[in-house]
Design an enzyme around this catalytic site. Structure first.
Site, mmCIF file in Angstrom:
data_model
loop_
_atom_site.group_PDB
_atom_site.id
_atom_site.type_symbol
_atom_site.label_atom_id
_atom_site.label_comp_id
_atom_site.label_asym_id
_atom_site.label_seq_id
_atom_site.Cartn_x
_atom_site.Cartn_y
_atom_site.Cartn_z
ATOM 1 N N HIS A 42 -2.251 1.840 -9.230
ATOM 2 C CA HIS A 42 -3.152 0.598 -8.731
ATOM 3 C C HIS A 42 -1.911 -0.252 -8.434
ATOM 4 O O HIS A 42 -2.551 -1.238 -8.885
ATOM 5 C CB HIS A 42 -3.987 0.405 -10.348
ATOM 6 N N THR A 43 -1.475 -0.423 -8.057
ATOM 7 C CA THR A 43 -0.024 -1.270 -7.178
ATOM 8 C C THR A 43 -0.223 -1.102 -6.276
ATOM 9 O O THR A 43 0.527 -2.426 -5.737
ATOM 10 C CB THR A 43 1.534 -1.299 -7.975
ATOM 11 N N LEU A 131 -3.866 14.863 -8.479
ATOM 12 C CA LEU A 131 -2.577 15.398 -7.985
ATOM 13 C C LEU A 131 -2.964 14.640 -5.688
ATOM 14 O O LEU A 131 -1.993 15.158 -5.590
ATOM 15 C CB LEU A 131 -2.229 16.204 -8.062
ATOM 16 N N SER A 132 -3.899 14.390 -6.022
ATOM 17 C CA SER A 132 -4.203 13.807 -4.581
ATOM 18 C C SER A 132 -3.466 14.973 -4.076
ATOM 19 O O SER A 132 -3.823 14.564 -2.237
ATOM 20 C CB SER A 132 -3.348 12.841 -4.307
ATOM 21 N N ASP A 178 -0.424 8.040 -1.662
ATOM 22 C CA ASP A 178 -0.587 9.004 -1.235
ATOM 23 C C ASP A 178 -0.436 10.181 -0.252
ATOM 24 O O ASP A 178 0.320 10.855 -0.587
ATOM 25 C CB ASP A 178 -2.526 9.335 -1.406
ATOM 26 N N TYR A 228 -12.294 2.747 -10.188
ATOM 27 C CA TYR A 228 -11.684 2.232 -8.394
ATOM 28 C C TYR A 228 -11.489 1.253 -7.441
ATOM 29 O O TYR A 228 -11.257 -0.041 -7.341
ATOM 30 C CB TYR A 228 -11.186 3.471 -7.359
#
Length: 391
Positions: A42-43, A131-132, A178, A228
């Site tokens: 979340h950075t 895992l995107s 990602d 999110y």
């Protein structure tokens, strides 16, 4: 344990299905991997630092031009088809086509001519595991269409296209990590990405005797999209509070712990918690890469545990299942670090584990997890691999 489908086996299955549906032998076949993020959660959308790597599980896509202006898609994993015009593009109720259509829309908005095409895809990326898989599909699409129509795009442009497709067509305000990891991944290396400048540095990750073990909670992160976006709004609210006193601040990247304590803490306790996690997580990424350079993987692992504590208590994007798994493995010999990975609310925990204890660890944890959480535990052993490419 989950067996990994051999890469060329899955690629050939996709090509075979493409021939079966569209009667074409020589489709372009592209592989686009999922990713793990060792630390730095979340950075990315706060212009901070992340430490991802591409992995050996991926989306495989076969694609070829059509003579008309239609898009025909087939998702092997869902056994579903989609047909529609290249223009105008409208979101599909099936949802999965939108990851592909969103990329087409971005290319069109840039002025590129994208004609009709046929596409079949499948993956060995477990859906909902964090895992995107969506970023891998978008990256595969951008890469494949660039090849197919000779668009001449560089890798960073394709990364930005894939991100904007998810932001604007799918509607998830994700950061760039990602797609970046999927495109720029390099075998046996992690990437420290500065999400503000997009500068990046590769760090070797060949820790002898260690493996990346992903423990899948089998909790679908159904809250992830809405929560999110809420977390992103909360971070932006913190930045606005700081800007009243420090106008130069553009994002949480520019904010210090002192600014948060002096300004945000007294104003809003919840916003303070959210923002302090991000500021602390950025510091962990930078310190963690120093650990890797020194070969001090044990110190790096402790930062993973600290990251999970923040994700659970401050950012509140964990879930009981992830908390249980991290707590449980922290008591076991041979586990150096563990944390919730991805957007949160389910998916996988990422664990740094000595290879020789994995079998015993999973044999012990799985029945305990079933008893405690009434869920079956699945796990995957990830290897760090190259990014998106033609197969």
């Amino acid at each position: 344990m989950i067996a990994t489908t051999p890469v060329y086996s899955l690629a050939s299955q996709v090509a075979k299905k493409f021939k079966e549906i569209f009667s074409v032998d020589d489709a372009l076949v592209v592989r686009s991997p999922g990713r793990v993020n060792l630390i730095g959660e979340h950075t990315d959308y706060n212009n901070g630092f992340v430490l991802p790597a591409a992995i050996d599980k991926a989306i495989f896509m076969a694609i070829d031009r059509r003579s008309d202006e239609e898009v025909h898609l087939f998702a092997m994993d869902y056994d579903q088809s989609y047909r529609g015009p290249v223009k105008p593009l409208t979101p599909s109720a099936l949802h999965w086509p939108n990851y592909i259509l969103g990329v087409v829309e971005q290319l069109q908005q840039m002025g590129h001519s994208v004609g009709g095409f046929n596409c079949v895809f499948a993956g060995d990326l477990p859906l909902g595991a964090g895992l995107s898989s969506s970023a891998a599909l978008e990256s595969a699409t951008a890469f494949a269409l660039n090849q197919l129509f000779g668009l001449g795009l560089d890798t960073m442009t394709m990364v930005r296209i894939a991100q904007k497709a998810e932001n604007e067509f799918v509607g998830l305000q994700c950061g760039i990590m990602d797609m970046f990891a999927s495109m720029f991944g390099r075998k046996d290396q992690v990437i420290r990405l500065d999400c503000q400048s997009l500068d990046y540095t590769y760090f070797p990750f060949q820790t002898n005797g260690l493996r990346i073990l992903l423990l899948d909670t089998k909790v679908e992160h159904s809250l992830a999209s809405s929560e999110y976006n809420i977390r992103r709004q909360q971070c932006e609210a913190g930045v606005k509070l700081v800007q009243k006193h420090h106008p130069h601040v553009k994002s949480l990247r520019d904010v210090t712990a002192g600014m948060l304590a002096d300004i945000v803490g007294p104003a809003d306790e919840l916003i303070y918690k959210r923002c302090s996690f991000v500021v602390e997580e950025n510091a962990r990424v930078l310190a963690g890469t120093e650990d890797l350079q020194r070969g001090d993987v044990a110190a790096f692992g402790q930062k993973m545990y600290a990251s999970h504590e923040g994700l659970s208590r401050k950012y509140e994007v964990s879930c009981p299942e992830s908390d249980w798994l991290v707590e449980q493995v922290s008591r076991e010999e041979g586990v150096l670090g563990a944390r919730q990975m991805g957007g949160g609310f389910g998916g996988c925990t990422i664990n740094l584990v000595k290879a020789d204890v994995i079998d015993g660890l999973t044999a012990k944890i799985a029945p305990l997890y079933r008893k405690a959480m009434n869920r079956e535990l699945k796990w995957y052993i990830g290897q760090i691999e190259n990014g998106t490419s033609v197969v």
